[in-house]
Write a protein that holds these residues in place. Structure first.
Motif, short mmCIF file in Angstrom:
data_model
loop_
_atom_site.label_atom_id
_atom_site.label_comp_id
_atom_site.label_asym_id
_atom_site.label_seq_id
_atom_site.Cartn_x
_atom_site.Cartn_y
_atom_site.Cartn_z
N SER A 126 0.82 -1.22 0.00
CA SER A 126 0.00 0.00 0.00
C SER A 126 0.85 1.27 0.00
O SER A 126 1.99 1.27 0.49
CB SER A 126 -0.95 0.01 1.20
OG SER A 126 -0.22 0.10 2.41
N ASP A 127 0.28 2.30 -0.60
CA ASP A 127 0.98 3.59 -0.69
C ASP A 127 -0.06 4.70 -0.84
O ASP A 127 -1.22 4.41 -1.21
CB ASP A 127 1.94 3.59 -1.88
CG ASP A 127 2.97 4.71 -1.78
OD1 ASP A 127 3.08 5.36 -0.72
OD2 ASP A 127 3.67 4.95 -2.79
N GLU A 128 0.36 5.93 -0.57
CA GLU A 128 -0.60 7.04 -0.69
C GLU A 128 0.02 8.23 -1.44
O GLU A 128 1.23 8.33 -1.57
CB GLU A 128 -1.10 7.49 0.68
CG GLU A 128 -0.22 8.48 1.41
CD GLU A 128 1.06 7.91 1.98
OE1 GLU A 128 1.09 6.72 2.33
OE2 GLU A 128 2.05 8.66 2.06
N VAL A 129 -0.86 9.11 -1.91
CA VAL A 129 -0.44 10.32 -2.63
C VAL A 129 -1.29 11.49 -2.15
O VAL A 129 -2.44 11.29 -1.76
CB VAL A 129 -0.59 10.12 -4.16
CG1 VAL A 129 -0.40 11.44 -4.92
CG2 VAL A 129 0.42 9.10 -4.68
N ILE B 27 3.72 -2.03 3.89
CA ILE B 27 3.25 -0.65 3.87
C ILE B 27 4.42 0.28 3.66
O ILE B 27 5.44 0.18 4.36
CB ILE B 27 2.53 -0.32 5.21
CG1 ILE B 27 1.31 -1.25 5.37
CG2 ILE B 27 2.12 1.15 5.26
CD1 ILE B 27 0.62 -1.13 6.72
N ASP B 28 4.29 1.17 2.68
CA ASP B 28 5.33 2.17 2.47
C ASP B 28 5.32 3.06 3.71
O ASP B 28 4.37 3.79 3.96
CB ASP B 28 5.04 2.99 1.21
CG ASP B 28 6.20 3.92 0.88
OD1 ASP B 28 7.37 3.53 1.09
OD2 ASP B 28 5.94 5.06 0.44
N GLN B 29 6.39 2.98 4.48
CA GLN B 29 6.34 3.53 5.84
C GLN B 29 6.25 5.05 5.88
O GLN B 29 7.06 5.75 5.28
CB GLN B 29 7.56 3.07 6.64
CG GLN B 29 7.47 3.45 8.11
CD GLN B 29 8.52 2.78 8.95
OE1 GLN B 29 9.17 1.83 8.53
NE2 GLN B 29 8.69 3.28 10.16
MG MG Z 1 4.60 6.60 0.17
#
Ligand code: MG
Length: 315
Positions: free
Chosen positions: A103-106, A208-210
């Motif tokens: 998972s990652d977010e922007v 998880i991208d920390q």
């Molecule tokens: Mg990230």
């Protein structure tokens, strides 16, 4: 007193086998016959006794221990080894070949537009095929590449995409929720959705991208179901560790671009990314066209940009 002086004058250096031999050769005229049990050899030079052990540890004793040890410190394994802080949340060595939900977010640092979070499942058999599509960190891809790739990817992998729009974001922020908590909850929710999608299959790991300390991540989700917590791992730059995170970063960036596009259309002019000066000016323009009230629909209102934009607008 004597023993204290000796204690202070002790020095330990850890050497590998090659350097131990070097050291032995260097001092070869000064090798002595008697040395403690477990030692490989001992040396006596003026003002210093040197004892080398099987473990690679070399003990320097005496008033010249500092001077003698100094010559070997550059070879010290303990000193030259990079310190990698491993925790129980560090991914296992072979994670890049495992079946993983990443998972990652922007959008967390962008004043205009939402936060988008994606979680993606990649089964190990699919890793190489996906890599051959040119999947890499979304920051290294152009917007056009992102759009083209995301279109293919969303038809290929099980995923969940969550979009926290500005209205809701501002509402939560106003109620006292930190951005960190919002992110943690979104990641967990997206991961949970993917787990349910692929069930009864289970991921071998979750990566998880920390963006926060793992303990804080779990605390933020305390009253939520956390799927497979015992195989959840965190690492920064996770998109280079497993392709699932790279795809999550592409899908979340794609969604962010689409949302910015919609908002720009509503605004009547292109809204810039980031939170820099151009953003302040664009926001001042937006206030002029739509009024202050519109900010909750377009922006993360608590950012410092709001104040700056208002002062530009009022001039
Ligand atoms: Mg990230």
């Amino acid at each position: 007193m004597e023993s204290e002086v000796l204690f202070l004058a002790n020095k330990v250096v850890t050497l590998n086998e090659t350097d131990l031999i070097k050291l032995k050769e260097y001092y070869s005229p000064y090798l002595v016959d008697s040395y403690p049990q477990g030692a490989l050899f001992a040396i006596r030079v003026e003002g210093c006794t040197i004892t080398a052990y099987r473990s690679g540890k070399v003990l320097f004793q005496g008033k010249k221990s500092e001077t003698e040890a100094e010559k070997w410190i550059q070879f010290d394994i303990a000193e030259t080894k990079p310190i990698i802080k491993k925790t129980r949340y560090s991914p296992p060595e072979r994670i890049s070949t495992m079946s993983v939900i990443g998972s990652d977010e922007v959008g967390t640092g962008d004043y205009f537009g939402p936060i988008t979070v994606a979680a993606v499942y990649v089964a190990k058999e699919k890793i190489s095929t996906l890599q051959s599509l040119g999947v890499k960190d979304s920051k290294k891809l152009s917007d056009n590449q992102i759009i083209a790739l995301a279109g293919k990817l969303i038809q290929t992998v099980p995923y969940s995409l969550l979009i926290l729009k500005n209205e809701k974001y501002n509402e939560l922020q106003q109620s006292g929720m930190s951005q960190g908590k919002m992110k943690a909850m979104l990641h967990n929710q997206a991961i949970d959705h993917v787990c349910k999608k692929i069930a009864p299959k289970e991921p071998e790991a979750i990566l998880i991208d920390q963006f926060v300390e793992p303990s804080i991540y779990f605390r933020h989700n305390l009253n939520k179901d956390i799927p497979f917590q015992d195989r959840t791992f965190f690492i920064t730059k996770a998109e280079s560790i497993h392709v699932s995170v790279a795809i999550a970063s592409i899908i979340s960036r794609y969604a962010f671009l689409k949302e910015i596009e919609k908002l720009s259309e509503m605004a009547g002019f292109p809204l810039p990314k980031g939170a820099g000066k151009i953003v302040d000016e664009a926001c001042a323009k937006l206030i002029e066209i739509k009024g202050k009230e519109a900010l909750s629909t377009f922006t993360k209102r608590h950012f410092a940009n709001t104040k700056k934009a208002l002062s530009i607008y009022e001039k």
